[in-house]
Design a protein around this motif. Structure first.
Motif, short mmCIF file in Angstrom:
data_model
loop_
_atom_site.label_atom_id
_atom_site.label_comp_id
_atom_site.label_asym_id
_atom_site.label_seq_id
_atom_site.Cartn_x
_atom_site.Cartn_y
_atom_site.Cartn_z
N PHE A 66 0.84 -1.27 -0.45
CA PHE A 66 -0.18 -0.18 -0.20
C PHE A 66 1.12 1.59 0.37
CE2 PHE A 66 -4.70 -1.77 1.48
CZ PHE A 66 -4.35 -2.40 0.46
N LEU A 67 2.34 1.39 0.79
CA LEU A 67 2.57 2.32 0.89
C LEU A 67 3.65 2.85 -0.62
CD1 LEU A 67 4.89 2.30 3.84
CD2 LEU A 67 2.73 3.32 3.90
N GLU A 68 3.45 1.89 -1.47
CA GLU A 68 3.97 2.07 -2.37
C GLU A 68 3.08 2.05 -3.71
OE1 GLU A 68 6.25 -0.20 -6.33
OE2 GLU A 68 6.61 -1.05 -4.54
N ASN A 69 1.57 1.18 -3.47
CA ASN A 69 0.28 0.98 -4.68
C ASN A 69 -0.37 2.53 -4.49
OD1 ASN A 69 2.20 -0.57 -6.30
ND2 ASN A 69 1.82 -2.40 -5.42
N ARG A 70 -0.50 2.95 -2.85
CA ARG A 70 -1.91 2.56 -2.47
C ARG A 70 -2.28 4.32 -1.55
NH1 ARG A 70 -6.66 -1.43 -0.91
NH2 ARG A 70 -8.18 -0.46 -2.05
N PHE A 71 -0.77 5.15 -1.89
CA PHE A 71 -0.62 5.90 -0.79
C PHE A 71 -1.22 7.42 -1.20
CE2 PHE A 71 1.64 8.15 3.04
CZ PHE A 71 1.02 7.05 4.11
N SER A 72 -1.65 7.17 -2.03
CA SER A 72 -2.10 8.99 -2.58
C SER A 72 -3.60 8.95 -3.59
CB SER A 72 -1.25 9.71 -3.40
OG SER A 72 -1.11 8.81 -4.47
N ALA A 73 -4.12 9.79 -3.47
CA ALA A 73 -5.39 9.71 -4.01
C ALA A 73 -5.14 8.88 -5.79
CB ALA A 73 -6.27 11.31 -4.06
N GLN A 74 -4.36 9.26 -6.01
CA GLN A 74 -4.64 8.80 -7.48
C GLN A 74 -4.21 7.37 -7.91
OE1 GLN A 74 -5.32 11.00 -10.52
NE2 GLN A 74 -5.11 8.28 -11.18
N LYS A 75 -2.87 7.59 -6.71
CA LYS A 75 -2.14 5.96 -6.97
C LYS A 75 -3.44 4.63 -6.17
CE LYS A 75 2.71 6.29 -5.94
NZ LYS A 75 4.07 5.68 -5.57
N ALA A 76 -3.63 5.38 -5.11
CA ALA A 76 -5.28 4.40 -5.39
C ALA A 76 -6.48 4.54 -5.82
CB ALA A 76 -5.71 5.49 -4.06
N LYS A 77 -6.22 5.41 -6.55
CA LYS A 77 -7.64 5.35 -8.06
C LYS A 77 -7.25 4.29 -8.87
CE LYS A 77 -9.92 7.62 -11.75
NZ LYS A 77 -10.33 6.90 -12.09
N ASP A 78 -5.71 4.32 -9.68
CA ASP A 78 -5.49 3.37 -10.32
C ASP A 78 -4.77 1.44 -9.56
OD1 ASP A 78 -4.97 5.73 -11.94
OD2 ASP A 78 -2.17 5.61 -11.01
N TYR A 79 -5.14 1.95 -8.67
CA TYR A 79 -4.56 0.40 -7.47
C TYR A 79 -6.04 -0.25 -7.45
CZ TYR A 79 -4.03 -2.75 -3.65
OH TYR A 79 -4.07 -4.20 -3.54
N ASN A 80 -7.09 0.89 -7.01
CA ASN A 80 -8.71 0.34 -7.36
C ASN A 80 -9.29 0.29 -8.57
OD1 ASN A 80 -8.37 0.69 -4.79
ND2 ASN A 80 -9.10 3.30 -4.98
N ASP A 81 -9.38 0.49 -9.70
CA ASP A 81 -9.25 0.16 -10.98
C ASP A 81 -8.58 -0.94 -11.22
OD1 ASP A 81 -10.78 3.29 -10.82
OD2 ASP A 81 -9.32 3.72 -12.08
N ALA A 82 -7.26 -1.63 -11.48
CA ALA A 82 -6.73 -2.22 -11.11
C ALA A 82 -7.28 -3.78 -10.57
CB ALA A 82 -5.79 -2.25 -11.66
N THR A 83 -7.88 -4.01 -9.23
CA THR A 83 -8.50 -4.72 -8.44
C THR A 83 -9.67 -4.68 -9.16
OG1 THR A 83 -8.61 -3.33 -6.60
CG2 THR A 83 -6.73 -4.48 -6.99
N LEU A 84 -10.42 -4.10 -8.97
CA LEU A 84 -12.60 -4.46 -9.70
C LEU A 84 -12.01 -4.57 -11.04
CD1 LEU A 84 -13.36 -1.16 -7.37
CD2 LEU A 84 -13.24 -3.26 -6.42
N GLU A 85 -11.15 -4.44 -11.25
CA GLU A 85 -11.69 -4.77 -12.65
C GLU A 85 -11.62 -5.95 -13.01
OE1 GLU A 85 -10.08 -4.70 -17.41
OE2 GLU A 85 -8.81 -3.58 -15.89
N SER A 86 -10.72 -6.63 -12.35
CA SER A 86 -10.95 -8.21 -12.07
C SER A 86 -11.81 -8.76 -11.09
CB SER A 86 -9.25 -8.46 -11.22
OG SER A 86 -8.58 -8.34 -12.78
N ILE A 87 -12.47 -8.43 -10.23
CA ILE A 87 -12.86 -8.58 -9.24
C ILE A 87 -14.17 -8.65 -10.28
CG2 ILE A 87 -14.39 -8.19 -7.03
CD1 ILE A 87 -11.60 -7.62 -5.81
N GLU A 88 -14.53 -7.31 -11.00
CA GLU A 88 -16.08 -7.09 -11.56
C GLU A 88 -16.02 -8.58 -12.63
OE1 GLU A 88 -19.47 -5.53 -12.56
OE2 GLU A 88 -18.59 -5.45 -11.14
N LYS A 89 -15.28 -8.76 -13.51
CA LYS A 89 -14.77 -9.69 -13.85
C LYS A 89 -15.04 -11.04 -13.59
CE LYS A 89 -11.02 -8.24 -17.49
NZ LYS A 89 -9.60 -8.74 -18.00
#
Length: 258
Positions: free
Chosen positions: A70-93
């Motif tokens: 999280f400190l690398e991939n999810r520690f700012s709003a933009q990084k969190a959005k990029d991370y969330n978009d990628a993970t939620l895309e797979s969960i939605e699949k």
């Protein structure tokens, strides 16, 4: 490709295995992306009629996202959005996977792990397995689509209780509130899950995949048949499965759906 996720196939049943037991099968960002790729491959495999998801051993189904990233991939709003978009895309699949899906939960499914399980059609769990969404423990607001799935399963009041308190409940309580479908001992859960999957694969995949799409349309808010759903239903009357089903009925035998 990493072997943290891999697929085993046995006839018409595919099993997608989480193979990171040393970290309780927590999902790295790379694993979430790989999940989407594996689901696409399985969707196109016409031999597969049911998909089971499980951990590699008794350690866990999944403890969720790998917080050490999280400190690398999810520690700012933009990084969190990029991370969330990628993970939620797979969960939605996974949620929209066109064939029946079963989560086989051993020991625990927490956070994103429970999110994955909730994206399946059915949830089997071992006795005493721990379940929960712990976003409130680390100051994260749980995303809307996954919250909606949780509410669809257990209702708004229980969803609020789980999310507000971030508490872990046992599989037995999960079954009482509708989060878990079946609870079995560690010794029998694999057999019971495969028996259930075996019952499904003996039925028409045209019918089952179609009714999954119909039910999903209802969950998504449709109150009347769309043109797409209407055509899906009509197409089933010209399918090989329909011909076999009618022939079997007239010949007083069990159908053999290919």
């Amino acid at each position: 490709m990493s072997n943290n996720l891999y697929v085993e196939k046995n006839g018409a049943i595919a099993t997608l295995i989480f193979n990171r037991a040393e970290k309780k099968n927590s999902f790295s960002l790379a694993m979430f992306k790989q999940l989407g790729e594996l689901l696409e491959d399985l969707e196109s495999d016409q031999q597969i009629k049911v998909l089971i998801l499980k951990g590699v051993d008794e350690t866990a189904f999944s403890s969720g996202a790998d917080i050490s990233e999280f400190l690398e991939n999810r520690f700012s709003a933009q990084k969190a959005k990029d991370y969330n978009d990628a993970t939620l895309e797979s969960i939605e699949k996974l949620y929209r996977f066109p064939k029946p899906t079963i989560a086989l939960i051993k020991t625990l499914a927490i956070g994103g792990g429970l999110e994955l399980a909730n994206s399946c059609d059915f949830r089997f769990a071992t006795t005493g397995s721990k379940l929960g969404i712990t976003a409130a423990n680390i100051g994260i607001i749980y995303n809307l689509t996954s919250t909606k799935r949780l509410v669809n399963l257990i209702g708004p009041s229980k969803a609020k209780e789980l999310l507000y308190t971030a508490k872990l409940i046992r599989a037995e309580e999960g079954k009482e509130i509708g989060l878990i479908d079946y609870v079995y001992s560690m010794e029998e859960i694999e057999v019971k899950c495969l028996e259930f999957a075996g019952h499904i694969i003996r039925k028409s995949s045209v019918a089952n995949n179609g009714i999954k799409q119909v039910i999903q349309s209802i969950i998504d808010g449709e109150n009347a048949e769309t043109k797409e759903i209407e055509q899906l239903i009509l197409d089933s009357f010209s399918s090989d499965d329909y011909k076999e089903g009618i022939a079997a009925f007239l010949e007083k035998r069990k159908p053999n759906f290919s």
